[in-house]
Design a protein around this motif. Structure first.
Motif, PDB file in Angstrom:
ATOM      1  N   VAL A  32       0.841  -1.195   0.000  1.00  0.00           N
ATOM      2  CA  VAL A  32       0.000   0.000   0.000  1.00  0.00           C
ATOM      3  C   VAL A  32       0.877   1.246   0.000  1.00  0.00           C
ATOM      4  CG1 VAL A  32      -1.789   1.265   1.232  1.00  0.00           C
ATOM      5  CG2 VAL A  32      -1.786  -1.233   1.266  1.00  0.00           C
ATOM      6  N   LEU A  33       0.690   2.097  -1.024  1.00  0.00           N
ATOM      7  CA  LEU A  33       1.406   3.359  -1.135  1.00  0.00           C
ATOM      8  C   LEU A  33       0.410   4.512  -1.130  1.00  0.00           C
ATOM      9  CD1 LEU A  33       3.879   2.454  -4.047  1.00  0.00           C
ATOM     10  CD2 LEU A  33       4.312   2.322  -1.587  1.00  0.00           C
ATOM     11  N   SER A  34       0.907   5.711  -0.837  1.00  0.00           N
ATOM     12  CA  SER A  34       0.063   6.907  -0.878  1.00  0.00           C
ATOM     13  C   SER A  34       0.614   7.903  -1.878  1.00  0.00           C
ATOM     14  CB  SER A  34      -0.014   7.561   0.505  1.00  0.00           C
ATOM     15  OG  SER A  34      -0.708   8.796   0.426  1.00  0.00           O
ATOM     16  N   THR A  35      -0.301   8.516  -2.614  1.00  0.00           N
ATOM     17  CA  THR A  35       0.071   9.542  -3.591  1.00  0.00           C
ATOM     18  C   THR A  35       0.326  10.892  -2.934  1.00  0.00           C
ATOM     19  OG1 THR A  35      -2.197  10.302  -3.988  1.00  0.00           O
ATOM     20  CG2 THR A  35      -1.438   8.390  -5.264  1.00  0.00           C
ATOM     21  N   GLY A  36      -0.021  11.022  -1.657  1.00  0.00           N
ATOM     22  CA  GLY A  36       0.085  12.288  -0.958  1.00  0.00           C
ATOM     23  C   GLY A  36      -1.214  13.054  -0.913  1.00  0.00           C
ATOM     24  N   THR A  37      -2.241  12.565  -1.599  1.00  0.00           N
ATOM     25  CA  THR A  37      -3.538  13.243  -1.602  1.00  0.00           C
ATOM     26  C   THR A  37      -4.226  13.126  -0.243  1.00  0.00           C
ATOM     27  OG1 THR A  37      -3.778  12.676  -3.945  1.00  0.00           O
ATOM     28  CG2 THR A  37      -5.763  13.425  -2.795  1.00  0.00           C
ATOM     29  N   ARG A  38      -4.153  11.932   0.358  1.00  0.00           N
ATOM     30  CA  ARG A  38      -4.849  11.697   1.624  1.00  0.00           C
ATOM     31  C   ARG A  38      -3.894  11.381   2.764  1.00  0.00           C
ATOM     32  NH1 ARG A  38      -9.682   7.582  -0.008  1.00  0.00           N
ATOM     33  NH2 ARG A  38     -10.535   8.259   1.993  1.00  0.00           N
ATOM     34  N   TRP A  39      -2.776  10.795   2.432  1.00  0.00           N
ATOM     35  CA  TRP A  39      -1.810  10.413   3.456  1.00  0.00           C
ATOM     36  C   TRP A  39      -0.421  10.851   3.006  1.00  0.00           C
ATOM     37  CZ3 TRP A  39      -5.380   6.627   1.560  1.00  0.00           C
ATOM     38  CH2 TRP A  39      -6.491   6.452   2.392  1.00  0.00           C
ATOM     39  N   THR A  40       0.576  10.632   3.829  1.00  0.00           N
ATOM     40  CA  THR A  40       1.937  11.059   3.515  1.00  0.00           C
ATOM     41  C   THR A  40       2.450  10.339   2.272  1.00  0.00           C
ATOM     42  OG1 THR A  40       2.382  11.469   5.848  1.00  0.00           O
ATOM     43  CG2 THR A  40       4.283  11.248   4.393  1.00  0.00           C
ATOM     44  N   LYS A  41       2.929  11.110   1.324  1.00  0.00           N
ATOM     45  CA  LYS A  41       3.367  10.546   0.049  1.00  0.00           C
ATOM     46  C   LYS A  41       4.565   9.626   0.222  1.00  0.00           C
ATOM     47  CE  LYS A  41       3.522  13.254  -3.531  1.00  0.00           C
ATOM     48  NZ  LYS A  41       3.958  14.316  -4.482  1.00  0.00           N
ATOM     49  N   ASN A  42       4.530   8.497  -0.475  1.00  0.00           N
ATOM     50  CA  ASN A  42       5.697   7.625  -0.582  1.00  0.00           C
ATOM     51  C   ASN A  42       6.482   8.053  -1.815  1.00  0.00           C
ATOM     52  OD1 ASN A  42       3.263   5.593   0.483  1.00  0.00           O
ATOM     53  ND2 ASN A  42       5.182   5.488   1.631  1.00  0.00           N
ATOM     54  N   ASP A  43       7.636   8.659  -1.599  1.00  0.00           N
ATOM     55  CA  ASP A  43       8.381   9.270  -2.700  1.00  0.00           C
ATOM     56  C   ASP A  43       9.246   8.249  -3.437  1.00  0.00           C
ATOM     57  OD1 ASP A  43      10.558   8.820  -1.042  1.00  0.00           O
ATOM     58  OD2 ASP A  43      10.807  10.934  -0.484  1.00  0.00           O
ATOM     59  N   VAL A  44      10.004   8.737  -4.410  1.00  0.00           N
ATOM     60  CA  VAL A  44      10.796   7.865  -5.270  1.00  0.00           C
ATOM     61  C   VAL A  44      11.756   7.009  -4.450  1.00  0.00           C
ATOM     62  CG1 VAL A  44      12.554   7.798  -7.085  1.00  0.00           C
ATOM     63  CG2 VAL A  44      10.628   9.366  -7.283  1.00  0.00           C
ATOM     64  N   ALA A  45      12.467   7.641  -3.517  1.00  0.00           N
ATOM     65  CA  ALA A  45      13.448   6.893  -2.725  1.00  0.00           C
ATOM     66  C   ALA A  45      12.776   5.795  -1.912  1.00  0.00           C
ATOM     67  CB  ALA A  45      14.198   7.852  -1.801  1.00  0.00           C
ATOM     68  N   ASP A  46      11.622   6.109  -1.347  1.00  0.00           N
ATOM     69  CA  ASP A  46      10.914   5.122  -0.533  1.00  0.00           C
ATOM     70  C   ASP A  46      10.424   3.958  -1.391  1.00  0.00           C
ATOM     71  OD1 ASP A  46       9.755   4.085   1.846  1.00  0.00           O
ATOM     72  OD2 ASP A  46       7.812   4.862   1.216  1.00  0.00           O
ATOM     73  N   VAL A  47       9.864   4.261  -2.554  1.00  0.00           N
ATOM     74  CA  VAL A  47       9.362   3.202  -3.428  1.00  0.00           C
ATOM     75  C   VAL A  47      10.523   2.339  -3.930  1.00  0.00           C
ATOM     76  CG1 VAL A  47       8.087   2.686  -5.538  1.00  0.00           C
ATOM     77  CG2 VAL A  47       7.349   4.570  -4.077  1.00  0.00           C
ATOM     78  N   LYS A  48      11.651   2.967  -4.249  1.00  0.00           N
ATOM     79  CA  LYS A  48      12.825   2.178  -4.644  1.00  0.00           C
ATOM     80  C   LYS A  48      13.225   1.204  -3.548  1.00  0.00           C
ATOM     81  CE  LYS A  48      15.237   5.171  -7.954  1.00  0.00           C
ATOM     82  NZ  LYS A  48      16.470   5.948  -8.224  1.00  0.00           N
ATOM     83  N   ASN A  49      13.178   1.674  -2.307  1.00  0.00           N
ATOM     84  CA  ASN A  49      13.540   0.818  -1.181  1.00  0.00           C
ATOM     85  C   ASN A  49      12.563  -0.341  -1.027  1.00  0.00           C
ATOM     86  OD1 ASN A  49      15.076   0.155   1.239  1.00  0.00           O
ATOM     87  ND2 ASN A  49      13.315   0.892   2.380  1.00  0.00           N
ATOM     88  N   VAL A  50      11.281  -0.069  -1.202  1.00  0.00           N
ATOM     89  CA  VAL A  50      10.279  -1.131  -1.119  1.00  0.00           C
ATOM     90  C   VAL A  50      10.536  -2.190  -2.187  1.00  0.00           C
ATOM     91  CG1 VAL A  50       7.840  -1.662  -1.499  1.00  0.00           C
ATOM     92  CG2 VAL A  50       8.478   0.255  -0.038  1.00  0.00           C
ATOM     93  N   VAL A  51      10.789  -1.754  -3.413  1.00  0.00           N
ATOM     94  CA  VAL A  51      11.053  -2.705  -4.498  1.00  0.00           C
ATOM     95  C   VAL A  51      12.296  -3.537  -4.184  1.00  0.00           C
ATOM     96  CG1 VAL A  51      11.666  -2.924  -6.934  1.00  0.00           C
ATOM     97  CG2 VAL A  51       9.885  -1.301  -6.229  1.00  0.00           C
ATOM     98  N   ALA A  52      13.333  -2.889  -3.683  1.00  0.00           N
ATOM     99  CA  ALA A  52      14.558  -3.612  -3.338  1.00  0.00           C
ATOM    100  C   ALA A  52      14.295  -4.659  -2.259  1.00  0.00           C
ATOM    101  CB  ALA A  52      15.630  -2.629  -2.871  1.00  0.00           C
ATOM    102  N   GLN A  53      13.458  -4.315  -1.282  1.00  0.00           N
ATOM    103  CA  GLN A  53      13.152  -5.272  -0.224  1.00  0.00           C
ATOM    104  C   GLN A  53      12.310  -6.433  -0.749  1.00  0.00           C
ATOM    105  OE1 GLN A  53      12.152  -3.728   3.769  1.00  0.00           O
ATOM    106  NE2 GLN A  53      12.563  -1.703   2.933  1.00  0.00           N
TER     107      GLN A  53
END
Length: 436
Positions: A85-106
């Motif tokens: 589950v990720l957030s675009t920042g519209t309703r919750w804190t945005k998951n930015d590029v660095a965070d998404v990269k980390n999720v994919v790596a994990q």
């Protein structure tokens, strides 16, 4: 009919989704297929093998500090995929590029297929602060650097439950537009699209218009996702809905499902059994951290894999469950050749061992297992840490030998006392190796 799922701020209140891949009509080649793709109505991984999702959702956007352990635990319990589950920042804190990269790596480190979903679209048209599918696409374009090039490992779930029970007739055009924009921007991923009506499609909007949406994708690489809660409280309803996609050779998924819900009592046994019978995937909702009155949907109590709930035991270990039906994606399957060269003398021997990586992924860290044929004793080893338990021997990498690229190799050696003999079998991280 008000069959919506309620989400509360900071809490993801959904269930699990199954990726349904269906036998179907072949389409003309649409160019190179760098990763997951649909062939003849079935989801296929980058190695050309059928792939059936067996996994759960994890609410990363609200519990980012829990993600590393959660993914490791989900994999250990047998899952081959995780819906993040990720957030675009519209309703919750945005998951930015660095965070998404980390999720994919994990995900990749745990050999899990990563289904990434933008959650802020939940209930659009009925939930006042929800994002539109167009806004979700804006988000995917913003984090493109985190997912482009990862088509072998990542499926993009454009937006969670993108229409509530108001304005849902716009779902077809909104979805076609979203797919078209992503393709134009160079997204070559399998795209997963959720149904309207809070994901449950009681209006049959997705079911009736799926052929049109699929045909509008220039890559013919869209998978449909239904969320099965109270609307699907009988086996007949579950079977009728999923079978309608199979019959038309359209790829479908159960994007979320649970064993109970405020809008009714979904038939989770039927969801899992039907998915197994039709060779379809599913993703259960959700690992842990539910709130707003649906805490009962937690699969693990307080993110503790050692404290599975009744729902967690059912999903992972029950009939048609994850542990007994999950198969790892082909890109993560390990393959190996082992050469064991013996230099023996009276009373002892040296063994030079070479491991060749014939799998689909570079290896970082490894354990080679084999058995001595008798009472040989290890005296020393080099380029690997070697231990013995009874006749079983385990050789593990050293920091300077941990990397084995695809089509590459590493070697280590050992000195032992006793009669020299070549072991009959080898396994790399539990995967049998060919001896040569």
């Amino acid at each position: 009919m008000n069959k919506k799922l309620v989400t509360s701020a900071g809490v993801l209140i959904a269930a699990s989704a199954s990726l349904v891949t269906l036998p179907g009509t072949a389409h003309a080649a649409q160019g190179p297929k760098p990763g997951f793709h649909v062939e003849g109505g079935r989801l296929v991984d980058a190695t050309g093998k059928d792939f059936v999702l067996r996994g759960v959702s994890h609410a990363h956007t609200w519990y980012p500090s829990k993600t590393a352990q959660a993914l490791a635990d989900i994999k250990e319990l047998g899952a081959n995929s995780v819906r993040v589950v990720l957030s675009t920042g519209t309703r919750w804190t945005k998951n930015d590029v660095a965070d998404v990269k980390n999720v994919v790596a994990q995900c990749k480190a745990n050999r899990l297929v990563c289904v990434l979903e933008a959650h802020d679209t939940t209930g659009y048209g009925e939930q006042g602060d929800a994002a539109s599918l167009s806004e979700a696409v804006d988000y995917w374009l913003e984090v493109a650097d985190a997912v482009k090039g990862q088509e072998k490992y990542v499926i993009v779930n454009i937006g969670n439950e993108p229409h509530g029970n108001a304005g849902y007739t716009a779902w077809t055009q909104d979805t076609k537009d979203a797919v078209a924009r992503l393709r134009a921007a160079g997204f070559d991923h399998t795209l997963m699209v959720d149904a309207p009506n809070w994901g449950q499609d009681w209006s049959n909007t997705m079911k009736d218009n799926a052929p049109e949406v699929f045909a509008a994708d220039p890559d013919r690489n869209t998978v449909f996702s239904v969320h099965m809660y109270g609307v699907y409280d009988t086996a007949a309803e579950v079977e009728a809905y999923l079978s309608s996609f199979v019959a038309r050779e359209l790829p479908v998924v159960v994007g979320e499902f649970g064993f109970d819900h405020g809008d009714g009592d979904p038939d989770e046994d039927a969801v899992m059994a039907t998915a197994q019978d039709l060779d379809l995937g599913y993703l259960g909702w959700s690992w842990s951290g539910n709130g707003g009155g649906v805490e009962y949907l937690d699969l693990a109590t307080e993110f503790d894999a050692g404290r599975l709930t009744t729902w967690g035991e059912r999903l992972f270990n029950g009939p048609d469950g994850i542990s007994s039906t999950s198969r790892e994606a082909g890109v993560y399957r390990r393959g190996c050749l082992v050469k064991y060269r013996l230099d023996a003398w009276n009373g002892g021997f040296n063994a030079d061992v070479t491991i060749h990586n014939t799998g689909e992924q570079d290896l970082k860290g490894w354990k080679l297992g084999f058995a001595f044929p008798g009472d040989q004793q290890i005296n020393s080893a080099w380029n690997a840490k070697v231990s013995r338990n009874g006749r079983q021997v385990t050789a593990a990498d050293e920091p300077w030998t941990q990397d084995i690229p695809v089509r590459g190799s590493v070697s280590f050696g050992l000195n032992a006392s006793g009669p020299g003999a070549v072991p009959s079998e080898f396994s790399l991280d539990g995967v049998p190796c060919t001896k040569y």
